[in-house]
Design an enzyme around this catalytic site. Structure first.
Site, PDB file in Angstrom:
ATOM      1  N   SER A  45      -7.438  10.300   2.760  1.00 55.32           N
ATOM      2  CA  SER A  45      -6.165  10.152   2.054  1.00 55.32           C
ATOM      3  C   SER A  45      -5.791  11.383   1.240  1.00 55.32           C
ATOM      4  CB  SER A  45      -6.210   8.928   1.124  1.00 55.32           C
ATOM      5  OG  SER A  45      -6.310   7.735   1.864  1.00 55.32           O
ATOM      6  N   GLY A 219      -4.525   5.886   4.073  1.00 55.99           N
ATOM      7  CA  GLY A 219      -4.203   7.134   4.760  1.00 55.99           C
ATOM      8  C   GLY A 219      -3.374   8.041   3.864  1.00 55.99           C
ATOM      9  N   GLY A 221      -0.272  11.022   2.824  1.00 55.50           N
ATOM     10  CA  GLY A 221       1.108  11.406   3.105  1.00 55.50           C
ATOM     11  C   GLY A 221       2.154  10.372   2.745  1.00 55.50           C
ATOM     12  N   CYS A 246      -3.573   0.161   0.561  1.00 60.46           N
ATOM     13  CA  CYS A 246      -3.059   1.488   0.197  1.00 60.46           C
ATOM     14  C   CYS A 246      -1.911   1.912   1.126  1.00 60.46           C
ATOM     15  CB  CYS A 246      -4.193   2.508   0.165  1.00 60.46           C
ATOM     16  SG  CYS A 246      -3.769   3.986  -0.778  1.00 60.46           S
ATOM     17  N   GLN A 250       1.876   0.069   1.950  1.00 55.12           N
ATOM     18  CA  GLN A 250       3.200   0.698   1.934  1.00 55.12           C
ATOM     19  C   GLN A 250       3.897   0.548   3.288  1.00 55.12           C
ATOM     20  OE1 GLN A 250       2.215   4.675   0.711  1.00 55.12           O
ATOM     21  NE2 GLN A 250       1.366   3.980  -1.231  1.00 55.12           N
ATOM     22  N   GLY A 290       0.151   8.365  -3.954  1.00 54.58           N
ATOM     23  CA  GLY A 290       1.255   9.055  -4.609  1.00 54.58           C
ATOM     24  C   GLY A 290       2.592   8.375  -4.394  1.00 54.58           C
ATOM     25  N   TYR A 291       2.584   7.275  -3.605  1.00 51.70           N
ATOM     26  CA  TYR A 291       3.803   6.502  -3.340  1.00 51.70           C
ATOM     27  C   TYR A 291       3.586   5.061  -3.788  1.00 51.70           C
ATOM     28  CZ  TYR A 291       5.529  10.393  -0.546  1.00 51.70           C
ATOM     29  OH  TYR A 291       5.976  11.629  -0.143  1.00 51.70           O
ATOM     30  N   HIS A 331      -7.847   0.080  -3.874  1.00 47.62           N
ATOM     31  CA  HIS A 331      -8.946   0.054  -2.901  1.00 47.62           C
ATOM     32  C   HIS A 331      -9.993  -0.971  -3.334  1.00 47.62           C
ATOM     33  CE1 HIS A 331      -8.088   3.570  -0.267  1.00 47.62           C
ATOM     34  NE2 HIS A 331      -7.332   3.911  -1.296  1.00 47.62           N
ATOM     35  N   GLU A 333     -12.554  -1.905  -1.871  1.00 47.11           N
ATOM     36  CA  GLU A 333     -13.907  -1.496  -1.463  1.00 47.11           C
ATOM     37  C   GLU A 333     -14.518  -0.463  -2.401  1.00 47.11           C
ATOM     38  OE1 GLU A 333     -11.430   1.836  -0.130  1.00 47.11           O
ATOM     39  OE2 GLU A 333     -11.145  -0.337  -0.174  1.00 47.11           O
TER      40      GLU A 333
END
Length: 359
Positions: A45, A219, A221, A246, A250, A290-291, A331, A333
């Site tokens: 990520s 992931g 971006g 995560c 989104q 970041g989103y 997360h 985990e």
């Protein structure tokens, strides 16, 4: 060797270089974890980013291959206040600098990481050039134009082929946007029969294995860049129970018809408070994003908010009112950070064992 961090606003931080000798360009972010630097570096990520650690001493317990979350470092650079070249831990195999050299990552230390973090909090993530070569600022400036700042990293960091991991439990199709190893370990430990699909896999390929459920991984971006995957997930959620983490959270929001937006400086660290509305309980969680998901946009599409961030009240979890679909931004985990929320994997597997496929 000298280390330089040159920011797009003209700010310069000078320190000492370590790791691979070279130059790299990326988005400068910060992480507030005290431990877990190896897991952070090997988390896909972080592709395209230069990571600043806010904790002042990094590397003191060394590196061990079991801590890796992927086969390589996808981050473009690493910034610390200080590094420990003589780590002390019974599992240590090499020090942090040796790992960065081996994996080709530029690092700098002995810089004011508090100042860097405060700047990012004021302005948001900044594009930057990191170098531990003897180069002038004018030369470093040229790298802003030489190298493209891309957002669709997902197509590069996940698996490029279908992988099957046999198990005796529910059959789970995993769409890999840049998945951490610990997520797979959580599914494997619950007996799941796992098939990992590449980022651009079509709905027909996934449905062909007749899965009991679909998992959407983390992931790097911008989630809006995953246009093909969003179309696939639109079809998946109408037929198969789905759990997203995560980036998966989104992409699920976009597939359902909601919106996402770029945060000012994101959440990255192992100490973020999250409130589980359904359990009426707060958890400390590991985060790296970041989103964020726009709350009203998903509520208008039939989603119920299940988790909220205790610092800024952003959406941390949601579920559909009718479809067997849910997701979280954090997360569960850990790796690094607390694993108090692993109950979400139990929830997903229990859902699949109950044969809750929506026809």
């Amino acid at each position: 060797m000298t280390g330089i961090l040159y920011l797009e606003d003209g700010t310069i931080y000078e320190g000492k270089g370590f790791g691979k000798k070279g130059i790299s360009v990326g988005e400068l972010v910060f992480n507030t974890s005290i431990t877990g630097y190896q897991e952070i570096l090997t988390d896909p990520s972080y592709a395209g980013q230069i990571i600043t650690m806010t904790y002042p001493l990094i590397g003191n317990y060394g590196i061990h291959q079991l801590g890796n979350q992927s086969s390589k470092i996808y981050a473009k650079g690493f910034v610390t206040k200080s590094i420990d070249q003589t780590p002390s831990h019974y599992m240590n195999e090499e020090n942090l600098e040796q790992m960065l050299e081996r994996m080709g990552v530029v690092g700098i230390c002995e810089v004011d990481t508090r100042s860097i973090t405060k700047k990012i909090r004021r302005t948001g993530p900044l594009k930057c050039v990191i170098s531990n070569e003897e180069l002038s600022i004018e030369v470093l400036k040229e790298y802003f134009h030489k190298e493209k700042f891309q957002e669709d990293w997902m197509k590069h960091v996940g698996t490029q082929k279908i992988i099957h991991i046999p198990g005796q439990g529910p059959k789970v199709a995993v769409i890999d946007f840049g998945m951490k190893k610990s997520i797979l370990e959580n599914l494997k430990s619950r007996g799941c029969d796992i098939t990992v699909f590449p980022y651009k896999s079509k709905y027909e390929e996934i449905i062909n294995i007749n899965p009991d459920g679909v998992f959407l991984s983390n992931g790097p971006g911008n989630p809006e860049a995953a246009t093909e995957s969003i179309e696939t997930v639109k079809k998946v959620i109408q037929k198969i129970p789905t759990f997203g983490i995560c980036m998966g959270h989104q992409i699920l929001a976009l597939a359902i018809g909601g919106n996402t937006y770029k945060m000012k400086y994101g959440h990255r660290g192992g100490n973020h408070g999250v409130y589980d509305i359904q359990k009426d309980r707060a958890y400390i969680t590991s985060q790296n994003h970041g989103y964020a998901v726009d709350k009203k946009s998903v509520e208008d599409q039939g989603m119920v908010i299940t988790h909220i961030n205790l610092n800024d009240h952003t959406v941390e979890g949601m579920m559909h009112k009718e479809l067997p679909v849910f997701s979280v931004q954090f997360h569960p985990e850990g790796s690094p950070g607390p694993a108090d929320a692993t109950y979400l994997f139990d929830k997903f597997v229990s859902q699949l064992k109950g044969d809750m496929i929506c026809q």
